[in-house]
Design an enzyme around this catalytic site. Structure first.
Site, short mmCIF file in Angstrom:
data_model
loop_
_atom_site.label_atom_id
_atom_site.label_comp_id
_atom_site.label_asym_id
_atom_site.label_seq_id
_atom_site.Cartn_x
_atom_site.Cartn_y
_atom_site.Cartn_z
N LYS A 1 -52.90 -29.10 -36.09
CA LYS A 1 -51.77 -28.67 -36.92
C LYS A 1 -51.40 -29.80 -37.84
O LYS A 1 -51.60 -30.98 -37.52
CB LYS A 1 -50.55 -28.32 -36.04
CG LYS A 1 -49.60 -27.36 -36.70
CD LYS A 1 -50.14 -25.94 -36.62
CE LYS A 1 -49.20 -24.92 -37.20
NZ LYS A 1 -49.68 -23.55 -36.94
P1 NAD Z 1 -43.64 -18.07 -44.25
O1 NAD Z 1 -43.22 -19.35 -44.83
O2 NAD Z 1 -44.55 -17.17 -45.00
O3 NAD Z 1 -42.32 -17.21 -43.88
C1 NAD Z 1 -41.31 -17.70 -43.07
C2 NAD Z 1 -40.15 -16.72 -43.13
O4 NAD Z 1 -39.15 -17.14 -42.21
C3 NAD Z 1 -39.49 -16.64 -44.52
O5 NAD Z 1 -39.07 -15.30 -44.76
C4 NAD Z 1 -38.25 -17.54 -44.33
O6 NAD Z 1 -37.19 -17.18 -45.22
C5 NAD Z 1 -37.90 -17.20 -42.90
N1 NAD Z 1 -37.05 -18.19 -42.23
C6 NAD Z 1 -37.14 -19.54 -42.26
N2 NAD Z 1 -36.15 -20.07 -41.52
C7 NAD Z 1 -35.46 -19.01 -41.01
C8 NAD Z 1 -34.35 -18.90 -40.17
N3 NAD Z 1 -33.73 -19.98 -39.70
N4 NAD Z 1 -33.91 -17.65 -39.83
C9 NAD Z 1 -34.52 -16.54 -40.31
N5 NAD Z 1 -35.60 -16.59 -41.10
C10 NAD Z 1 -36.05 -17.81 -41.45
O7 NAD Z 1 -44.24 -18.42 -42.80
P2 NAD Z 1 -45.27 -17.55 -41.93
O8 NAD Z 1 -46.65 -17.94 -42.27
O9 NAD Z 1 -44.86 -16.12 -41.96
O10 NAD Z 1 -45.00 -18.17 -40.46
C11 NAD Z 1 -43.92 -17.74 -39.67
C12 NAD Z 1 -44.16 -18.16 -38.24
O11 NAD Z 1 -45.39 -17.59 -37.78
C13 NAD Z 1 -44.31 -19.67 -37.99
O12 NAD Z 1 -43.81 -19.98 -36.71
C14 NAD Z 1 -45.81 -19.88 -38.01
O13 NAD Z 1 -46.20 -21.04 -37.30
C15 NAD Z 1 -46.25 -18.61 -37.30
N6 NAD Z 1 -47.64 -18.26 -37.54
C16 NAD Z 1 -48.09 -18.03 -38.81
C17 NAD Z 1 -49.42 -17.66 -39.00
C18 NAD Z 1 -49.96 -17.31 -40.36
O14 NAD Z 1 -51.12 -16.88 -40.43
N7 NAD Z 1 -49.19 -17.41 -41.42
C19 NAD Z 1 -50.28 -17.58 -37.89
C20 NAD Z 1 -49.78 -17.82 -36.62
C21 NAD Z 1 -48.46 -18.15 -36.46
#
Ligand code: NAD
Length: 420
Positions: free
Chosen positions: A109
């Site tokens: 990461k």
């Molecule tokens: P992203 O940046 O595309 O979206 C994050 C979202 O969360 C946004 O809508 C943001 O406004 C919102 N957010 C941030 N802080 C917040 C809060 N305090 N309360 C409510 N909403 C909040 O990120 P993503 O890629 O969708 O990732 C989200 C989660 O999923 C993370 O934990 C990431 O590690 C996990 N994840 C992502 C992937 C991937 O392929 N993108 C894969 C596995 C896990």
């Protein structure tokens, strides 16, 4: 280093989960040490010019948790709260996730402590290219392959690919996954994580004999994971009644039109103001009645304070580490919530990243339907493995998923032994 990592609450949480699972598996003290701590930790300064000509320095980290089963695989996060300990925790979870999904990767990461909303596109580009340059000695298609995470996207991956390829003197598409399709990205990667979350939530509904056409869902976080989880759930007939992002939360009794909300968020950057919805307190939204709750934003949002009040039937963890160990204990004691733990629920992203890497190495590309069919086959198989382990060993779903990942990792460490 260990002391610094353990000071971080997210790392402590990952370590606590590891210790509990290692107890369950009866791991030796030596294997515990070798499996728990990261193999390589790199922290770098990232100096760059702001658009106004001033110089600023951010700090970034890359943690390679396990290099014993193939290249390190894991996202790169741009967020103000990025800390080394958190990055190390996320890298550790990636190791268990890759092992659970039977992918030939270890966990990694990265992250830079910055707020992407306050950066222009050209500032993001300069930061990304400088960070890539600092990491050149430790990344490569056979050593460490990055992917998007919170605050990063396919454009950021394109800049990493370009910086790395320029340095080595030839195009190397396999250096990152989650890149644009035009640069060797795979079809299906953008929707993979959210689709996988929704696909498994539907499998859980089938097990619980819940008709998806009568089901509702609440989605916390409307980014990459949240949007596509909402879209697939909606395609199964599930009504999306609550959605939040960093700006606030909305409630829509009749269900949102996911495409319309995506379009609005694309234009305005917020879920607030969606026609026909009312604003709701973001913390209150999490404890409303629903069939499926999908935390898809940040870690540690389900705690001992709100876990007793959750009114979902299925908890599908799109985010990494959304549930604290205290909340886990409460959810286990309640026994009325079907948990799909993070390392299983959100494994669609790394699984399709693996497909992308394989296609890049073979200089070959698969169709969208090939990718989605292979994804669903792998997700279904892992879901069945976790549920069977949980049933026969009489442990909660989270421990079952972790045990499958940690057991496999410990086996590899044991068989390889120590060099020299
Ligand atoms: P992203 O940046 O595309 O979206 C994050 C979202 O969360 C946004 O809508 C943001 O406004 C919102 N957010 C941030 N802080 C917040 C809060 N305090 N309360 C409510 N909403 C909040 O990120 P993503 O890629 O969708 O990732 C989200 C989660 O999923 C993370 O934990 C990431 O590690 C996990 N994840 C992502 C992937 C991937 O392929 N993108 C894969 C596995 C896990």
């Amino acid at each position: 280093m260990k002391n610094e990592l353990i000071r971080n609450p997210v790392f402590r949480m990952a370590a606590e989960q590891f210790d509990r699972t290692a107890d369950h598996l009866g791991l030796s003290a030596e294997l515990r040490e070798r499996c728990k701590w990261p193999t390589k930790v790199v922290s770098v300064a990232v100096p760059f010019h702001r658009d106004n000509g001033e110089t600023e320095i951010f700090y970034g980290h890359r943690v390679q948790h396990l290099l014993s089963r193939g290249p390190v695989k894991g996202g790169l996060r741009y967020h103000p709260a990025v800390e080394l300990g958190e990055v190390a925790a996320l890298a550790m979870w990636m190791t268990w996730k890759c092992a659970l999904m039977e992918l030939p990767f270890g966990g990694g990461k990265g992250g830079i402590a910055c707020d992407p909303r306050e950066l222009s596109t050209s500032e993001m580009e300069r930061i990304t290219r400088r960070f890539t340059q600092e990491l050149l000695p430790v990344i490569g298609e056979n050593t460490d392959v990055m992917a998007p995470d919170m605050g990063t996207n396919e454009q950021v991956m394109a800049w990493i690919l370009d910086s790395y390829s320029t340095h080595v003197g030839h195009l190397q598409p396999a250096i990152v996954t989650g890149k644009p399709v035009a640069l060797g990205g795979t079809l299906g990667r953008i929707e993979a994580t959210g689709h996988g979350v929704a696909f498994l939530a539907a499998r859980a509904m089938t097990r619980l004999k819940i008709d998806s056409n009568k089901a509702t869902a609440i989605i916390q976080g409307f980014g990459n994971v949240g949007q596509y989880a909402a879209r697939t759930l909606s395609s199964y007939g599930v009504k999306i009644v609550g959605v939040s992002d960093v700006t606030g939360a909305i409630w829509c009794e009749n269900g949102v039109d996911v495409e319309a909300l995506r379009e609005q968020v694309g234009k305005t950057g917020t879920v607030i103001g969606y026609p026909g919805s009312k604003e709701i307190d973001a913390a209150e939204m999490l404890i409303q009645e629903c069939t499926v709750l999908v935390p898809a934003a940040i870690d540690m949002v389900l705690t001992k304070d709100n876990a007793p009040n959750l009114k979902c039937r299925i908890l599908a963890e799109g985010a990494n580490g959304p549930t604290t160990p205290e909340a886990d204990a409460i959810i286990e004691a309640r026994g009325d919530i079907f948990l799909i733990p993070d390392i299983l629920a959100n494994a669609g992203g790394v699984t399709v990243s693996y497909f992308e890497w394989v296609q890049n190495l073979q200089r070959f590309s698969w169709t969208q339907s090939e990718v989605m069919t292979r994804l669903e086959t792998k997700m279904q198989a892992a879901f069945d493995r976790v549920l069977n382990y949980s049933k026969y060993k009489k442990v909660p779903h989270r421990i079952a998923a972790l045990a499958l990942g940690i057991r496999d990792t410990a086996e590899i460490k044991k068989k390889r032994g120590l060099y020299p």
